[in-house]
Enzyme design. Sequence first.
Site, PDB file in Angstrom:
ATOM      1  N   ARG A 186      91.968  21.409  47.236  1.00 28.23           N
ATOM      2  CA  ARG A 186      91.763  22.869  47.322  1.00 28.23           C
ATOM      3  C   ARG A 186      90.260  23.103  47.545  1.00 28.23           C
ATOM      4  O   ARG A 186      89.431  22.473  46.895  1.00 28.23           O
ATOM      5  CB  ARG A 186      92.228  23.576  46.042  1.00 28.23           C
ATOM      6  CG  ARG A 186      93.740  23.437  45.809  1.00 28.23           C
ATOM      7  CD  ARG A 186      94.234  24.393  44.746  1.00 28.23           C
ATOM      8  NE  ARG A 186      94.269  25.778  45.223  1.00 28.23           N
ATOM      9  CZ  ARG A 186      94.488  26.824  44.437  1.00 28.23           C
ATOM     10  NH1 ARG A 186      94.682  26.660  43.140  1.00 28.23           N
ATOM     11  NH2 ARG A 186      94.511  28.057  44.941  1.00 28.23           N
TER      12      ARG A 186
ATOM     13  N   ASP B 297      86.229  31.462  40.659  1.00 25.57           N
ATOM     14  CA  ASP B 297      86.425  30.126  41.236  1.00 25.57           C
ATOM     15  C   ASP B 297      85.118  29.523  41.722  1.00 25.57           C
ATOM     16  O   ASP B 297      84.962  28.307  41.783  1.00 25.57           O
ATOM     17  CB  ASP B 297      87.435  30.185  42.379  1.00 25.57           C
ATOM     18  CG  ASP B 297      88.827  30.351  41.806  1.00 25.57           C
ATOM     19  OD1 ASP B 297      89.202  31.510  41.503  1.00 25.57           O
ATOM     20  OD2 ASP B 297      89.501  29.335  41.599  1.00 25.57           O
TER      21      ASP B 297
ATOM     22  N   GLY C 265      93.825  27.278  38.556  1.00 29.35           N
ATOM     23  CA  GLY C 265      92.748  27.861  37.752  1.00 29.35           C
ATOM     24  C   GLY C 265      91.573  26.897  37.815  1.00 29.35           C
ATOM     25  O   GLY C 265      91.742  25.689  37.590  1.00 29.35           O
ATOM     26  N   ALA C 266      90.391  27.449  38.130  1.00 25.75           N
ATOM     27  CA  ALA C 266      89.245  26.585  38.456  1.00 25.75           C
ATOM     28  C   ALA C 266      88.939  25.510  37.403  1.00 25.75           C
ATOM     29  O   ALA C 266      88.894  24.315  37.738  1.00 25.75           O
ATOM     30  CB  ALA C 266      88.021  27.463  38.737  1.00 25.75           C
TER      31      ALA C 266
ATOM     32  N   GLN D 199     100.214  35.270  39.433  1.00 23.65           N
ATOM     33  CA  GLN D 199      99.656  34.630  38.233  1.00 23.65           C
ATOM     34  C   GLN D 199      99.539  35.621  37.081  1.00 23.65           C
ATOM     35  O   GLN D 199      99.640  35.234  35.919  1.00 23.65           O
ATOM     36  CB  GLN D 199      98.269  34.036  38.545  1.00 23.65           C
ATOM     37  CG  GLN D 199      98.280  32.826  39.466  1.00 23.65           C
ATOM     38  CD  GLN D 199      98.120  33.212  40.912  1.00 23.65           C
ATOM     39  OE1 GLN D 199      98.471  34.317  41.328  1.00 23.65           O
ATOM     40  NE2 GLN D 199      97.595  32.308  41.718  1.00 23.65           N
TER      41      GLN D 199
HETATM   42  O1  MRU Z   1      94.936  30.089  43.054  1.00 24.45           O
HETATM   43  P1  MRU Z   1      94.625  29.976  41.593  1.00 24.45           P
HETATM   44  O2  MRU Z   1      95.748  30.413  40.718  1.00 24.45           O
HETATM   45  O3  MRU Z   1      94.094  28.591  41.234  1.00 24.45           O
HETATM   46  O4  MRU Z   1      93.429  30.995  41.364  1.00 24.45           O
HETATM   47  C1  MRU Z   1      92.909  31.120  40.074  1.00 24.45           C
HETATM   48  C2  MRU Z   1      91.904  32.188  39.921  1.00 24.45           C
HETATM   49  O5  MRU Z   1      91.541  32.852  40.845  1.00 24.45           O
HETATM   50  C3  MRU Z   1      91.304  32.338  38.554  1.00 24.45           C
HETATM   51  O6  MRU Z   1      90.965  33.668  38.305  1.00 24.45           O
HETATM   52  C4  MRU Z   1      90.040  31.479  38.477  1.00 24.45           C
HETATM   53  O7  MRU Z   1      90.311  30.170  38.863  1.00 24.45           O
HETATM   54  C5  MRU Z   1      89.454  31.480  37.106  1.00 24.45           C
HETATM   55  S1  MRU Z   1      90.428  30.516  35.982  1.00 24.45           S
HETATM   56  C6  MRU Z   1      89.616  30.464  34.492  1.00 24.45           C
END
Ligand code: MRU
Length: 331
Positions: free
Chosen positions: A75, A222, A33-34, A181
Amino acid sequence: MIDQRALPGTVNYLTCETWRDVAEAIRNLTIRGAPAIGVAAAMGVAIGVARSQKKTRAELAPEFDEICRELAATRPTAVNLFWAIDRMKRLFSSMPDATITEIREAMIAEAKRVLDEDIAICRRIGQHGAALVPASGSLMTHCNAGALATGGYGTALGVIRAAAEQRAVHVFSCETRPVLQGARLTAWELHEDGIPVTLITDNMAGSVLRKGEVGMIVVGADRIAANGDVANKIGTYSLAVLAKENGVPFYVAAPISTLDLTLRSGDDIPIEQRAGSEITHMGGVRIAPEGVAVFNPAFDVTPNRYVAGIITERGVARAPYEESLKRLTTG
Ligand code: MRU
């Protein structure tokens, strides 16, 4: 940090002893999550400095660069990672004459501030977003943009949580193939909070939207380009197109730190490609033939024309985003 890979079955806490532990935790989705990735990276830099054996700032400098470089390589898509590391770098640069002890203390305090600020930001996003939630109809979300994906409270789920404080809400959570997720994390978070949630597979979203039961879709992001194109978890674009076709407003909730105004459009956003095993296997069990070709982009880009608004801690940006996003960052 909570080991998100073990959820919802087990709530395990992982303690990172070194910055390399933090880098690995980001890479392998223990934390994801970003905004949460940003917080973890800031903490990783602070751990690296705190654990360094170097005696002077000059000796520490090359090691500091390596820590920042390696954490930044974990990432590629979530810009919050680079934003947080840049913030720690700026602090380091601003202390040219400091002792190691002073730098250590400053780094730890800054990382804690990144965490505390993120929680406060999510609460403000929640307030701005709750005002947009229609009086009736379910909400729908994709992936997990909740407390787990942030310092706490969440961005998209922050909007949902804030709305739930004002009226009864019901949420459709898309499961979010391939890493699930939505099924594992969003359904768990909302369920734990007592917010009614119905889990659907990603390919059910169109059918649910067509029934007219959903009043608003809200997702996280993200990275958001200057023109308002949004990179988010794979499947977000399909959902946005379905939303438009069915007349359902599609909102994105994200902190200002998710904006990347250096990029003109979403075409310039680097999209992470992840291991094919995320698709060929489920829970460690092979579900596709051995040797089959796999395409596994972790994110997609939703063009700005599908986005009804971008909900930030400073207010809601609307099209044309070139102007509204710039105003939010400078105003
Ligand atoms: O691969 P992830 O689980 O890190 O991807 C997360 C997402 O795409 C979320 O929607 C995004 O980071 C927003 S989190 C507040």
